[in-house]
Enzyme design. Structure first.
Site, PDB file in Angstrom:
ATOM      1  CD  GLU A  70     -12.631-136.318  21.107  1.00 43.08           C
ATOM      2  OE1 GLU A  70     -12.247-137.478  21.313  1.00 43.08           O
ATOM      3  OE2 GLU A  70     -13.508-135.764  21.778  1.00 43.08           O
ATOM      4  CD  GLU A 122      -3.542-144.421  17.547  1.00 39.80           C
ATOM      5  OE1 GLU A 122      -2.868-143.418  17.255  1.00 39.80           O
ATOM      6  OE2 GLU A 122      -4.767-144.382  17.765  1.00 39.80           O
ATOM      7  CE  LYS A 145      -5.308-129.721   8.056  1.00 36.93           C
ATOM      8  NZ  LYS A 145      -5.272-130.850   7.093  1.00 36.93           N
TER       9      LYS A 145
HETATM   10  P1  NAD Z   1      -2.335-136.546  12.336  1.00 34.36           P
HETATM   11  O1  NAD Z   1      -2.251-136.060  13.731  1.00 34.36           O
HETATM   12  O2  NAD Z   1      -1.084-136.765  11.579  1.00 34.36           O
HETATM   13  O3  NAD Z   1      -3.213-135.528  11.449  1.00 34.36           O
HETATM   14  C1  NAD Z   1      -4.516-135.129  11.828  1.00 34.36           C
HETATM   15  C2  NAD Z   1      -4.855-133.804  11.157  1.00 34.36           C
HETATM   16  O4  NAD Z   1      -3.992-132.787  11.671  1.00 34.36           O
HETATM   17  C3  NAD Z   1      -4.657-133.793   9.639  1.00 34.36           C
HETATM   18  O5  NAD Z   1      -5.673-133.004   9.055  1.00 34.36           O
HETATM   19  C4  NAD Z   1      -3.295-133.117   9.481  1.00 34.36           C
HETATM   20  O6  NAD Z   1      -3.131-132.497   8.225  1.00 34.36           O
HETATM   21  C5  NAD Z   1      -3.339-132.103  10.599  1.00 34.36           C
HETATM   22  N1  NAD Z   1      -2.027-131.667  11.120  1.00 34.36           N
HETATM   23  C6  NAD Z   1      -0.847-132.323  11.091  1.00 34.36           C
HETATM   24  N2  NAD Z   1       0.099-131.595  11.737  1.00 34.36           N
HETATM   25  C7  NAD Z   1      -0.509-130.459  12.179  1.00 34.36           C
HETATM   26  C8  NAD Z   1      -0.064-129.336  12.943  1.00 34.36           C
HETATM   27  N3  NAD Z   1       1.196-129.223  13.381  1.00 34.36           N
HETATM   28  N4  NAD Z   1      -0.970-128.380  13.264  1.00 34.36           N
HETATM   29  C9  NAD Z   1      -2.265-128.483  12.869  1.00 34.36           C
HETATM   30  N5  NAD Z   1      -2.733-129.519  12.125  1.00 34.36           N
HETATM   31  C10 NAD Z   1      -1.865-130.500  11.796  1.00 34.36           C
HETATM   32  O7  NAD Z   1      -3.233-137.871  12.398  1.00 34.36           O
HETATM   33  P2  NAD Z   1      -3.574-138.886  11.228  1.00 34.36           P
HETATM   34  O8  NAD Z   1      -2.452-139.807  11.006  1.00 34.36           O
HETATM   35  O9  NAD Z   1      -4.141-138.136  10.079  1.00 34.36           O
HETATM   36  O10 NAD Z   1      -4.810-139.680  11.912  1.00 34.36           O
HETATM   37  C11 NAD Z   1      -4.664-140.769  12.758  1.00 34.36           C
HETATM   38  C12 NAD Z   1      -4.689-140.353  14.216  1.00 34.36           C
HETATM   39  O11 NAD Z   1      -5.916-139.734  14.546  1.00 34.36           O
HETATM   40  C13 NAD Z   1      -4.589-141.550  15.149  1.00 34.36           C
HETATM   41  O12 NAD Z   1      -3.688-141.252  16.189  1.00 34.36           O
HETATM   42  C14 NAD Z   1      -5.993-141.703  15.697  1.00 34.36           C
HETATM   43  O13 NAD Z   1      -6.085-142.351  16.950  1.00 34.36           O
HETATM   44  C15 NAD Z   1      -6.437-140.293  15.765  1.00 34.36           C
HETATM   45  N6  NAD Z   1      -7.902-140.219  15.803  1.00 34.36           N
HETATM   46  C16 NAD Z   1      -8.507-139.865  16.995  1.00 34.36           C
HETATM   47  C17 NAD Z   1      -9.894-139.837  17.068  1.00 34.36           C
HETATM   48  C18 NAD Z   1     -10.591-139.472  18.345  1.00 34.36           C
HETATM   49  O14 NAD Z   1     -11.776-139.132  18.285  1.00 34.36           O
HETATM   50  N7  NAD Z   1      -9.949-139.520  19.499  1.00 34.36           N
HETATM   51  C19 NAD Z   1     -10.667-140.148  15.952  1.00 34.36           C
HETATM   52  C20 NAD Z   1     -10.022-140.505  14.771  1.00 34.36           C
HETATM   53  C21 NAD Z   1      -8.629-140.532  14.707  1.00 34.36           C
END
Ligand code: NAD
Length: 489
Positions: free
Chosen positions: A259, A393, A185
Site C-alpha cells: 500500500e 507526493e 513494525k
Molecule cells: P516510509 O516508506 O519511509 O516508511 C514506512 C515504514 O517502512 C516505516 O515503518 C519505516 O520504518 C519502514 N521502512 C523504511 N525503510 C524500510 C526498508 N528498507 N525495509 C522495510 N521497512 C522499511 O513511509 P513514511 O514516510 O513513514 O510514510 C508516508 C508514506 O506512506 C507516504 O508515501 C504515504 O502515501 C504512504 N502511505 C500509504 C498508505 C496506503 O494505504 N496506500 C497509507 C498511509 C501511508
C-alpha cells in the site's frame, strides 16, 4: 496553557514479544517527540535484530504448532470482537495519545484515528463471518473438489506514522482473523499508540507467540522483511521503500502486498458548486494536515470557471485555523517531524521556482507560530500537471489548482500520474460523474466526497500506488492461501 497538552506518558521499559512483556535485548531507546512542543513525550526501548529473531521464531512456533490457525474461524472471530470492545471505552485516551505523538488536530484524532479502529474491527469480523472458508465444487472432469482458504503463515506487517492505529488494525485484525501469526513494525515516530494496542492485546488471552509489536527504525524493517521465518509481508509506506520491499520479497518468493503513495486528483466538473468543492477539499485534500496517502492534492477545475473555483478555495484554505493540535478549533496541525516539515517547505519553494503562483500560503512559517513543525496551508495556481508539485507526493497541506477543458481532458489529466490510489469527482450529475470515474485508473474514487474508507470495500492502489488490496473479503484473502483437494469420481 489553554488546552490539555500531551498526555503524561511514562517511559516503557519492555518490548511486546510473542504476547508478553519482555526485557529488550539491547539498551537503545527511542524518544517520541511532540511535533507541537518539540519536547519528548515518551520513551520506548529500541528493538534489535535479536528481538526480531525472537519475535519471528515465537510466531513461527505459534503458527506451525499452536492452536490459533487450527481454530474454527468462528472462534477466532469471537475473540477478535472482544478487541473492539476494549478499544471503544478508551477512544478519548487514544485520540489524545495520537495527537500527542504525531500532532493530528484533536478533532480529526477523535473522528478518525480513535473512532475508526473499533468500528473497523467489527466490520472486519463481519466480513470474516461471511467468508467462504471452504467450499465444494463439482470437478470439471467429474468427482468433487474441496477448496479451502488457509492462513498464509507468519505475517510481517510494516506501517508508517501517518494513520498509526488505523493501519495497525487494517493489517493486524484481518491477519488474525485469517489465522496468521503477526510481527508488526510500526514507525518509531508513533511508538506510543503501538504500546496502547499491545496492552489491549495482552488482555485478550491470545495463544503464546502469536503477536509481537516492535516499533523500530528502517533497519529493523529491512531485517524483518528479509527474515527467513516470514511467509508474507504486508507493507504500507512510500513507493520508494515499497520498491525495496518488493525486491527483497521477490528474490525470496515471499508473498507481499504493498500500500504505497499517491498523488490523487479531485476532478471538478463544470456544473459543480465552488463552495461545496472548497469545503470538500478541506477533507479530501487536507485531512490529517495533508499527511494522508489518499489526499487529493491535484484539484482539476474547468478552465471557463477557473477564477470562481480559485477564489472559493483560496478563501476556504486561508481561513483554516493552524496551530496547537489540542485546540478543538485547529484544522491544520504540525507536520510529524522536522524532516517532514522541511520536505513540505522545500516542495512549496520548488513550486514557486517552477513558476506556479502562490494564491495562499508559502514556504515561510505560519504567522504567530514560533515552535513546532508547522507549514502554511498552501494553494498554488498557474500550475500545470507536469510540474513536480503536481507529480510528486508532498504529504503536507499543499493543493495545486490545474485547469481542464472538459470531462475527457480532466480524465486524461487525472490519469497523467505514476500513481493511482484515490481521487474524487465533483458534480451534481451522478451519472456523468460516474462515467468520468470509470475512465480514471485508480484503486478508489469518491463522488462528491473525499474517498471515505469503508472496511467492507477493497482498498488499494494501481500503478506505483501498490499491489494488492486491503479491507473487505479481498483484504482477508490477502492473508489466506487457497488450496484444493480433489476427490476421484
Ligand atoms: P516510509 O516508506 O519511509 O516508511 C514506512 C515504514 O517502512 C516505516 O515503518 C519505516 O520504518 C519502514 N521502512 C523504511 N525503510 C524500510 C526498508 N528498507 N525495509 C522495510 N521497512 C522499511 O513511509 P513514511 O514516510 O513513514 O510514510 C508516508 C508514506 O506512506 C507516504 O508515501 C504515504 O502515501 C504512504 N502511505 C500509504 C498508505 C496506503 O494505504 N496506500 C497509507 C498511509 C501511508
Amino acid at each position: 496553557m489553554p488546552y490539555p497538552q500531551e498526555v503524561a506518558v511514562p517511559a516503557h521499559r519492555h518490548l511486546f514479544i510473542g504476547g508478553e512483556w519482555v526485557e529488550p535485548s539491547g539498551d537503545g531507546t527511542i524518544e517520541v517527540i511532540s511535533p507541537h512542543t518539540e519536547r519528548p513525550v515518551g520513551r520506548v526501548p529500541e528493538p534489535t535484530r535479536a528481538d526480531v529473531d525472537r519475535a519471528v521464531s515465537l510466531a513461527r512456533k505459534a503458527f506451525d504448532e499452536g492452536p490459533w490457525p487450527r481454530l474454527d474461524p468462528s472462534e477466532r472471530i469471537a475473540i477478535v470482537r472482544q478487541l473492539a470492545e476494549r478499544y471503544r471505552p478508551r477512544q478519548e485516551e487514544l485520540a489524545q495519545l495520537v495527537t500527542t505523538e504525531m500532532g493530528a488536530p484533536i478533532t480529526f484524532s477523535r473522528s478518525a484515528h480513535a473512532r475508526l479502529p473499533g468500528a473497523m474491527i467489527g466490520a472486519f469480523a463481519d466480513v470474516a463471518a461471511r467468508h467462504p472458508w471452504q467450499e465444494t465444487r463439482a470437478g470439471a472432469f467429474g468427482g468433487e473438489v474441496a477448496v479451502r482458504r488457509s492462513p498464509v503463515g507468519v505475517v510481517a506487517a510494516i506501517i508508517p506514522w501517518n494513520m498509526p492505529m488505523f493501519l495497525t488494525v487494517a493489517k493486524l485484525v484481518p491477519a488474525l482473523l485469517a489465522g496468521c501469526a503477526v510481527v508488526l513494525k510500526p514507525s518509531p515516530e508513533t511508538a506510543l499508540d503501538a504500546y496502547f494496542t499491545a496492552e489491549l492485546l495482552s488482555e485478550l488471552g491470545l495463544p503464546p507467540g502469536l503477536v509481537s509489536i516492535l516499533p523500530g527504525d528502517r533497519e529493523i524493517g529491512r531485517y524483518l522483511v528479509s527474515h527467513p521465518g516470514v511467509d508474507k509481508v504486508s507493507f504500507t509506506g512510500s513507493t520508494a521503500v515499497g520498491r525495496k520491499v518488493a525486491a527483497a520479497c521477490g528474490s525470496a518468493l515471499r508473498r507481499v502486498s504493498l500500500e504505497l503513495g499517491g498523488k490523487s486528483a479531485a476532478v471538478v466538473l463544470d456544473d459543480a458548486d465552488p463552495q461545496v468543492v472548497a469545503e470538500g477539499m478541506t477533507v479530501a485534500g487536507l485531512m490529517n494536515s495533508g499527511q494522508a496517502c489518499v489526499a487529493q492534492t491535484r484539484v482539476l477545475v474547468p478552465r471557463n470557471r477557473y477564477r470562481e473555483f480559485a477564489d472559493a478555495l483560496a478563501s476556504t484554505v486561508e481561513s483554516l485555523p493552524v496551530g496547537d493540535p489540542f485546540d478543538p478549533a485547529t484544522r491544520v496541525g504540525p507536520m510529524v517531524s522536522q524532516r517532514q516539515q522541511q520536505r513540505v517547505r522545500g516542495y512549496i519553494a520548488q513550486g514557486v521556482d517552477e513558476g506556479a503562483q502562490l494564491l495562499v500560503g508559502g514556504s515561510g512559517l505560519p504567522s504567530g507560530i514560533y515552535s513546532g513543525w508547522y507549514v502554511r496551508p498552501t494553494l498554488f495556481t498557474n500550475a500545470h500537471n507536469a510540474m513536480r508539485i503536481a507529480q510528486e507526493e508532498i504529504f503536507g497541506p499543499v493543493l495545486t489548482l490545474i485547469p481542464h477543458d472538459g470531462d475527457e481532458d480532466a480524465t486524461r489529466l487525472a490519469n497523467a500520474s505514476e500513481y493511482g490510489l484515490s481521487g474524487s469527482i465533483w458534480s451534481p450529475d451522478i451519472a456523468r460523474a460516474t462515467t468520468v470515474a470509470h475512465g480514471i485508473r485508480s484503486g478508489t474514487l469518491g463522488i462528491n466526497a473525499a474517498y471515505s474508507m469503508d472496511p467492507a470495500a477493497p482498498f488499494g492502489g494501481v500503478k506505483a500506488s501498490g499491489i494488492g488490496r486491503e479491507f473487505g473479503p479481498e483484504g482477508l484473502d490477502g492473508f489466506l492461501e487457497t488450496t484444493s483437494v480433489s476427490i476421484a469420481p
